[in-house]
Design a protein around this motif. Structure first.
Motif, short mmCIF file in Angstrom:
data_model
loop_
_atom_site.label_atom_id
_atom_site.label_comp_id
_atom_site.label_asym_id
_atom_site.label_seq_id
_atom_site.Cartn_x
_atom_site.Cartn_y
_atom_site.Cartn_z
N TYR A 94 -3.52 5.47 30.18
CA TYR A 94 -4.46 6.13 29.28
C TYR A 94 -4.76 5.26 28.07
O TYR A 94 -5.88 5.23 27.57
N PHE A 164 -19.72 16.36 35.32
CA PHE A 164 -19.08 16.33 34.01
C PHE A 164 -17.87 17.27 33.95
O PHE A 164 -16.89 16.98 33.26
N VAL A 167 -15.11 15.24 35.55
CA VAL A 167 -14.62 14.19 34.64
C VAL A 167 -13.72 14.80 33.58
O VAL A 167 -12.65 14.27 33.26
N HIS A 168 -14.14 15.94 33.04
CA HIS A 168 -13.36 16.58 31.99
C HIS A 168 -12.00 17.05 32.51
O HIS A 168 -11.00 17.01 31.79
N PRO A 173 -8.38 8.34 34.81
CA PRO A 173 -9.58 7.79 34.19
C PRO A 173 -10.12 6.55 34.88
O PRO A 173 -11.29 6.20 34.68
N PHE A 225 -18.87 8.43 25.33
CA PHE A 225 -18.43 9.47 26.26
C PHE A 225 -17.04 9.15 26.83
O PHE A 225 -16.17 10.03 26.88
N TYR A 228 -14.26 9.63 24.26
CA TYR A 228 -13.96 11.05 24.06
C TYR A 228 -13.04 11.58 25.15
O TYR A 228 -12.05 12.27 24.88
N GLU A 229 -13.36 11.25 26.40
CA GLU A 229 -12.57 11.75 27.52
C GLU A 229 -11.17 11.14 27.56
O GLU A 229 -10.18 11.84 27.81
N THR A 230 -11.07 9.84 27.34
CA THR A 230 -9.76 9.19 27.41
C THR A 230 -8.88 9.52 26.21
O THR A 230 -7.66 9.53 26.31
N SER A 232 -8.61 12.44 24.87
CA SER A 232 -7.98 13.70 25.22
C SER A 232 -6.78 13.48 26.15
O SER A 232 -5.73 14.10 25.98
N GLU A 237 -2.86 16.22 27.94
CA GLU A 237 -3.53 17.38 28.49
C GLU A 237 -2.59 18.17 29.39
O GLU A 237 -1.71 17.60 30.03
#
Length: 327
Positions: A94, A164, A167-168, A173, A225, A228-230, A232, A237
């Protein structure tokens, strides 16, 4: 708190190995495509003097470096636990993918926008434009092949969910970063071709610079984008809802368990999950039966969900439980 974990099961290891292998194939396919494309684009940019082509060359160079960084993350995430990192190094994946998002912005978007502004302020005609179109065509085909490989890996776990949404929810990743990088590359190639065509048809070299800026904006949006995702995932998570509900259901089946208070989970890697259970046992249950129950819970949970590597349990007597509804 009692830890009820032991050596990782062979099922967990094999599942993790398959996942790592699939991710590695996606990354290697992208590296192979981008290496060839990068060299070709740089040669074309030097011959023709096109800012759009130079931006595309930088874009491909950044993509190649990023995928190498992801391979570093995949390799380092497999390091075994040690005294300093008792839960292992799975989260390194990550970290390196977050670095990739930053590199896309700094190494791709900023350079492309700068080159575009320079070309607009000091326009120069593009020489031997046909070379650019040949290179763009070849690059499009190779990028499309890499994109298809990434899309197949991405769709393998997508089911009926949207892109999306998937992906979320994804904890790996590497696949979606390659997919979005390749998507941005295909968009960039179309933009470069369109702006070079406008340059030739209208005899306005300024469109070449506009193309470079547009490519930079595409990269900036992609980087934002992915960051933002990575981010998190890097923070931590929880596991997917069906895993949490499944663990809770398995624990409830145990006769010695009076109430399940909490099922807390966190992903340390795509296939590495830590579970913390808080439960109440019946007052009449002996200490020996509690130990056997916890061992049985651990075994059943790991068999049902191989990605679970550690199970920690907080045990309380039923009489000490607050008056809360069983969630």
């Amino acid at each position: 708190m009692a830890e009820t974990s032991g050596a990782e099961t062979s099922g967990a290891a094999s599942a993790g190995g398959r996942e790592d292998g699939e991710s590695g194939k996606v990354v290697l396919a992208a590296i192979a495509a981008n290496l060839a494309i990068t060299v070709t684009k740089f040669v074309a940019a030097l011959i023709t003097g096109s800012a759009s082509m130079l931006s595309e060359a930088v874009h491909s160079l950044v993509d190649t470096g990023n995928e190498a960084l992801m391979l570093v993350g995949l390799k380092r995430s497999k390091k075994p636990p040690d005294e300093r990192h008792p839960f292992g190094y799975a989260r390194e994946l990550y970290f390196w993918t977050f670095v990739v998002a930053l590199v896309i912005f700094a190494g791709g978007a900023v350079v492309s926008i700068y080159e575009g502004v320079e070309k607009i302020l000091h326009p120069q005609p593009v020489e031997s434009a046909w070379i650019n179109f040949v290179v763009l065509g070849v690059a499009f085909v190779m990028e499309a092949i890499s994109w298809v490989v990434a899309l197949r890996a991405f769709n393998a776990d997508r089911g009926e969910a949207g892109v999306f949404e998937t992906v979320h929810a994804s904890k790996d990743p590497t696949v979606f970063i390659v997919l979005f990088e390749d998507s941005a590359a295909l968009v960039g190639l179309v933009v470069a071709a369109a702006c070079l065509s406008a340059d030739l048809l209208l005899d306005q070299p300024v469109y070449d610079g506009v193309g470079s800026i547009l490519i930079g904006l595409v990269l900036a949006a992609t980087a934002a984008f992915l960051a933002y995702e990575t981010k998190s995932l890097l923070i931590g998570e929880a596991a997917r809802p069906d895993l949490v509900h499944g663990v809770r259901a398995l624990v409830r089946e145990e006769e010695a368990v009076d109430h399940v208070n909490e099922v807390l989970t966190i992903h340390l890697g795509p296939k590495v999950v830590i579970v913390n259970l808080s439960l109440d046992v019946r007052d009449e249950v002996s200490a020996g039966e509690v130990e056997r129950t916890l061992a049985r819970i651990e075994r059943r949970v790991k068999e049902r969900f191989p990605e679970i590597r550690r199970v920690f349990t907080e045990v309380r007597a039923a009489g000490d439980r607050p008056n809360l509804a069983d969630g």
